[in-house]
Design a protein around this motif. Structure first.
Motif, PDB file in Angstrom:
ATOM      1  N   GLY A 220       0.800  -1.218   0.000  1.00 43.82           N
ATOM      2  CA  GLY A 220       0.000   0.000   0.000  1.00 43.82           C
ATOM      3  C   GLY A 220       0.833   1.268   0.000  1.00 43.82           C
ATOM      4  N   GLU A 221       2.124   1.147   0.262  1.00 39.47           N
ATOM      5  CA  GLU A 221       3.000   2.325   0.274  1.00 39.47           C
ATOM      6  C   GLU A 221       3.809   2.458  -1.006  1.00 39.47           C
ATOM      7  OE1 GLU A 221       3.973   3.095   4.919  1.00 39.47           O
ATOM      8  OE2 GLU A 221       5.164   1.495   3.991  1.00 39.47           O
ATOM      9  N   ASP A 222       4.127   1.331  -1.646  1.00 36.89           N
ATOM     10  CA  ASP A 222       5.015   1.363  -2.801  1.00 36.89           C
ATOM     11  C   ASP A 222       4.398   2.132  -3.970  1.00 36.89           C
ATOM     12  OD1 ASP A 222       6.911  -0.668  -1.562  1.00 36.89           O
ATOM     13  OD2 ASP A 222       5.052  -1.818  -1.672  1.00 36.89           O
ATOM     14  N   GLY A 223       3.094   1.924  -4.210  1.00 32.10           N
ATOM     15  CA  GLY A 223       2.439   2.597  -5.330  1.00 32.10           C
ATOM     16  C   GLY A 223       2.507   4.108  -5.242  1.00 32.10           C
ATOM     17  N   PRO A 224       2.079   4.723  -4.126  1.00 29.66           N
ATOM     18  CA  PRO A 224       2.179   6.184  -4.013  1.00 29.66           C
ATOM     19  C   PRO A 224       3.613   6.698  -4.120  1.00 29.66           C
ATOM     20  CG  PRO A 224       0.658   5.325  -2.369  1.00 29.66           C
ATOM     21  CD  PRO A 224       1.307   4.134  -3.013  1.00 29.66           C
ATOM     22  N   ILE A 225       4.563   5.960  -3.576  1.00 28.10           N
ATOM     23  CA  ILE A 225       5.964   6.392  -3.673  1.00 28.10           C
ATOM     24  C   ILE A 225       6.423   6.349  -5.125  1.00 28.10           C
ATOM     25  CG2 ILE A 225       8.334   5.743  -3.078  1.00 28.10           C
ATOM     26  CD1 ILE A 225       7.182   4.795  -0.344  1.00 28.10           C
ATOM     27  N   LEU A 226       6.085   5.283  -5.837  1.00 31.11           N
ATOM     28  CA  LEU A 226       6.463   5.174  -7.247  1.00 31.11           C
ATOM     29  C   LEU A 226       5.778   6.247  -8.091  1.00 31.11           C
ATOM     30  CD1 LEU A 226       6.409   1.296  -7.571  1.00 31.11           C
ATOM     31  CD2 LEU A 226       8.430   2.757  -7.783  1.00 31.11           C
ATOM     32  N   ASP A 227       4.530   6.565  -7.776  1.00 30.79           N
ATOM     33  CA  ASP A 227       3.835   7.621  -8.509  1.00 30.79           C
ATOM     34  C   ASP A 227       4.539   8.963  -8.322  1.00 30.79           C
ATOM     35  OD1 ASP A 227       1.921   5.876  -9.470  1.00 30.79           O
ATOM     36  OD2 ASP A 227       0.483   6.305  -7.860  1.00 30.79           O
ATOM     37  N   ALA A 228       4.933   9.264  -7.080  1.00 28.19           N
ATOM     38  CA  ALA A 228       5.641  10.524  -6.815  1.00 28.19           C
ATOM     39  C   ALA A 228       6.974  10.545  -7.556  1.00 28.19           C
ATOM     40  CB  ALA A 228       5.857  10.686  -5.311  1.00 28.19           C
ATOM     41  N   PHE A 229       7.682   9.438  -7.530  1.00 28.63           N
ATOM     42  CA  PHE A 229       8.972   9.370  -8.217  1.00 28.63           C
ATOM     43  C   PHE A 229       8.794   9.543  -9.724  1.00 28.63           C
ATOM     44  CE2 PHE A 229      12.215   6.806 -10.427  1.00 28.63           C
ATOM     45  CZ  PHE A 229      13.348   7.488 -10.028  1.00 28.63           C
ATOM     46  N   ILE A 258       6.535  -1.446 -10.533  1.00 32.91           N
ATOM     47  CA  ILE A 258       7.537  -0.616 -11.213  1.00 32.91           C
ATOM     48  C   ILE A 258       7.385  -0.736 -12.727  1.00 32.91           C
ATOM     49  CG2 ILE A 258      10.015  -0.255 -11.552  1.00 32.91           C
ATOM     50  CD1 ILE A 258      10.385  -1.377  -8.664  1.00 32.91           C
ATOM     51  N   ALA A 259       7.226  -1.977 -13.197  1.00 25.46           N
ATOM     52  CA  ALA A 259       7.081  -2.201 -14.639  1.00 25.46           C
ATOM     53  C   ALA A 259       5.814  -1.541 -15.170  1.00 25.46           C
ATOM     54  CB  ALA A 259       7.059  -3.711 -14.917  1.00 25.46           C
ATOM     55  N   ALA A 260       4.748  -1.563 -14.372  1.00 22.73           N
ATOM     56  CA  ALA A 260       3.483  -0.965 -14.812  1.00 22.73           C
ATOM     57  C   ALA A 260       3.619   0.536 -15.030  1.00 22.73           C
ATOM     58  CB  ALA A 260       2.391  -1.251 -13.791  1.00 22.73           C
ATOM     59  N   PRO A 264      12.619   2.499 -15.445  1.00 23.48           N
ATOM     60  CA  PRO A 264      13.808   1.642 -15.486  1.00 23.48           C
ATOM     61  C   PRO A 264      14.039   1.009 -14.117  1.00 23.48           C
ATOM     62  CG  PRO A 264      14.259   3.797 -16.442  1.00 23.48           C
ATOM     63  CD  PRO A 264      12.932   3.897 -15.773  1.00 23.48           C
ATOM     64  N   MET A 265      14.448  -0.255 -14.102  1.00 23.20           N
ATOM     65  CA  MET A 265      14.560  -0.971 -12.826  1.00 23.20           C
ATOM     66  C   MET A 265      15.777  -1.887 -12.833  1.00 23.20           C
ATOM     67  SD  MET A 265      11.864  -3.669 -11.037  1.00 23.20           S
ATOM     68  CE  MET A 265      11.893  -4.727 -12.487  1.00 23.20           C
ATOM     69  N   ALA A 266      16.397  -1.981 -11.656  1.00 27.09           N
ATOM     70  CA  ALA A 266      17.411  -2.999 -11.379  1.00 27.09           C
ATOM     71  C   ALA A 266      17.049  -3.641 -10.057  1.00 27.09           C
ATOM     72  CB  ALA A 266      18.801  -2.365 -11.320  1.00 27.09           C
ATOM     73  N   ARG A 267      17.437  -4.896  -9.879  1.00 27.02           N
ATOM     74  CA  ARG A 267      17.084  -5.620  -8.646  1.00 27.02           C
ATOM     75  C   ARG A 267      18.349  -6.057  -7.921  1.00 27.02           C
ATOM     76  NH1 ARG A 267      11.893  -9.528  -9.395  1.00 27.02           N
ATOM     77  NH2 ARG A 267      12.335  -9.737  -7.150  1.00 27.02           N
ATOM     78  N   ARG A 268      18.409  -5.700  -6.667  1.00 28.01           N
ATOM     79  CA  ARG A 268      19.559  -6.113  -5.859  1.00 28.01           C
ATOM     80  C   ARG A 268      19.625  -7.629  -5.753  1.00 28.01           C
ATOM     81  NH1 ARG A 268      24.638  -5.444  -4.691  1.00 28.01           N
ATOM     82  NH2 ARG A 268      25.189  -5.914  -2.524  1.00 28.01           N
TER      83      ARG A 268
END
Length: 398
Positions: A220-229, A258-260, A264-268
């Motif tokens: 529930g937090e990741d979506g709003p953070i990704l939208d802001a970014f 992230i893909a949606a 660009p994405m990288a995974r640790r």
């Protein structure tokens, strides 16, 4: 008298149970079998959390004196043994058991971490001339109310304490009202902050100004953070986001978010060490949070945007991050109140707008990070004087 009689009856029953096949833990707590060795300081902590918080002080004392650590849990005992220190389960508050333990250890100082009050232990230590001290002492309002109904029990126990450092002002006041002598007071220390306060600040690096860390996020937090970014990177192509979920098992679901958004994405978890320019590093691993705190100038505190009570602000504060949090900070309410008041943290409100302001004014963000570190250092305190006082107590009657 009632307590003494009850403990004698209980001890007889427990010793019989131990002889008839009781657990190894029970025999250890009754000090049956191999006794502990002699030590100048008996250090008691309930379990892993208390031991970990006091590690710096325990280490400092162990460098000067032989110590014997006891805990109420086997996991705590095993942790202390992993530090190469003598450790065993604590003796029960029973007359024969304590006599065997104290007769074997012969301590000069008994040090309790955070807070346990045992009437017989307190009295026998005093009768044996053993100094008594507590660090990180806590006394909640509820506990104070309970103990307040037994002034003839708690009063003598507190009166025998030679040195006490409370965790907070409220605990200190309640302990004094219950009978702790003022002469015993040492400066307050929040033990859990000593390790973060000991961390060196990362070197000044302008590259941190354009890196946002979302630390220990929940569903529930990741979506709003990704939208802001996503909104911000349109005008700041150099911007990077490190997204570190509280539970790395959510990595695939977050990767989908992230893909949606076509970021660009990288995974640790796949070996990546940094976010691509204008993109996201999904930090889907455990045990690497200090690495991410040191990379980022801005830190969004996870668990505070959704209702999870918020996670600790002190680790990012130790790294000089500007702190951004949501409304749900009940787990660290006093900490966030202090950080907000000192200009070290800021409620997110409009998350995109808050981030944009700090990204456009990097000096302001850096000042917030410096203020966060100052608040941490002030609240943690300096353990040097406390260690010297305990060292003196352990040496005075040698």
């Amino acid at each position: 008298m009632i307590y003494d009689a009850t403990t004698r009856i209980a001890e007889a029953a427990l010793r019989m149970r131990a002889r008839m096949g009781g657990s190894a833990a029970l025999r250890e707590r009754l000090v049956c079998g191999t006794p502990p060795g002699p030590a100048a300081i008996w250090i008691h902590a309930a379990s892993v959390g208390e031991l970990t918080s006091a590690r710096r002080i325990i280490r400092a004392l162990a460098d000067r004196h032989r110590v014997q650590i006891t805990t109420n849990s086997e996991t705590g005992r095993d942790l202390a043994r992993g530090w190469d220190l003598p450790a065993r389960l604590a003796p029960l508050d029973l007359p024969g058991t304590l006599a065997r333990f104290l007769g074997a250890v012969r301590p000069r100082l008994a040090l309790t971490v955070e807070g346990e009050f045992w009437p017989l232990r307190s009295r026998l230590l005093a009768q044996g001339g053993v100094a008594q001290a507590m660090i990180g002492a806590r006394m909640s309002e509820r506990s104070a109310g309970t103990w307040g109904r037994f002034p003839r029990v708690i009063g003598p126990m507190l009166g025998r304490i030679d040195a006490l450092s409370a965790q907070d002002q409220g605990s200190e006041a309640r302990l004094l009202s219950l009978g702790l002598p003022h002469r015993a007071l040492m400066p307050r220390l929040d033990l859990k902050l000593l390790d973060p306060a000991a961390l060196p600040l990362p070197p000044s690096d302008a590259g941190r100004d354009a890196v946002i860390l979302a630390a220990s996020t929940h569903e529930g937090e990741d979506g709003p953070i990704l939208d802001a970014f996503a909104a911000l990177r349109g005008v700041r192509p150099d911007l990077r986001l490190i997204l570190a979920p509280r539970h790395p098992g959510r990595g695939p679901a977050i990767a989908g978010l992230i893909a949606a958004r076509d970021l660009p994405m990288a995974r640790r978890g796949e070996g990546a060490a940094d976010a691509p320019p204008g993109g996201v590093l999904l930090a889907d691993t455990l045990g690497e949070m200090p690495r991410w705190y040191a990379r980022a100038g801005l830190c969004i505190i996870g668990g505070s945007l959704a209702d999870h009570g918020g996670h600790t602000p002190w680790e990012p504060a130790a790294h000089g991050c500007a702190l951004i949090h949501g409304p749900h900070v009940a787990n660290f309410l006093d900490a966030f109140d202090s950080l907000d008041a000192h200009g070290a943290a800021r409620p997110a409100g409009d998350l995109t707008g808050t981030l944009a302001r700090l990204l456009d004014h990097p000096a302001e963000a850096r000042a917030m990070g410096a203020a966060a570190r100052r608040v941490l250092d002030d609240r943690a305190g300096d353990p040097g004087g406390l260690i010297a006082r305990l060292d003196g107590l352990a040496s005075a009657t040698a």
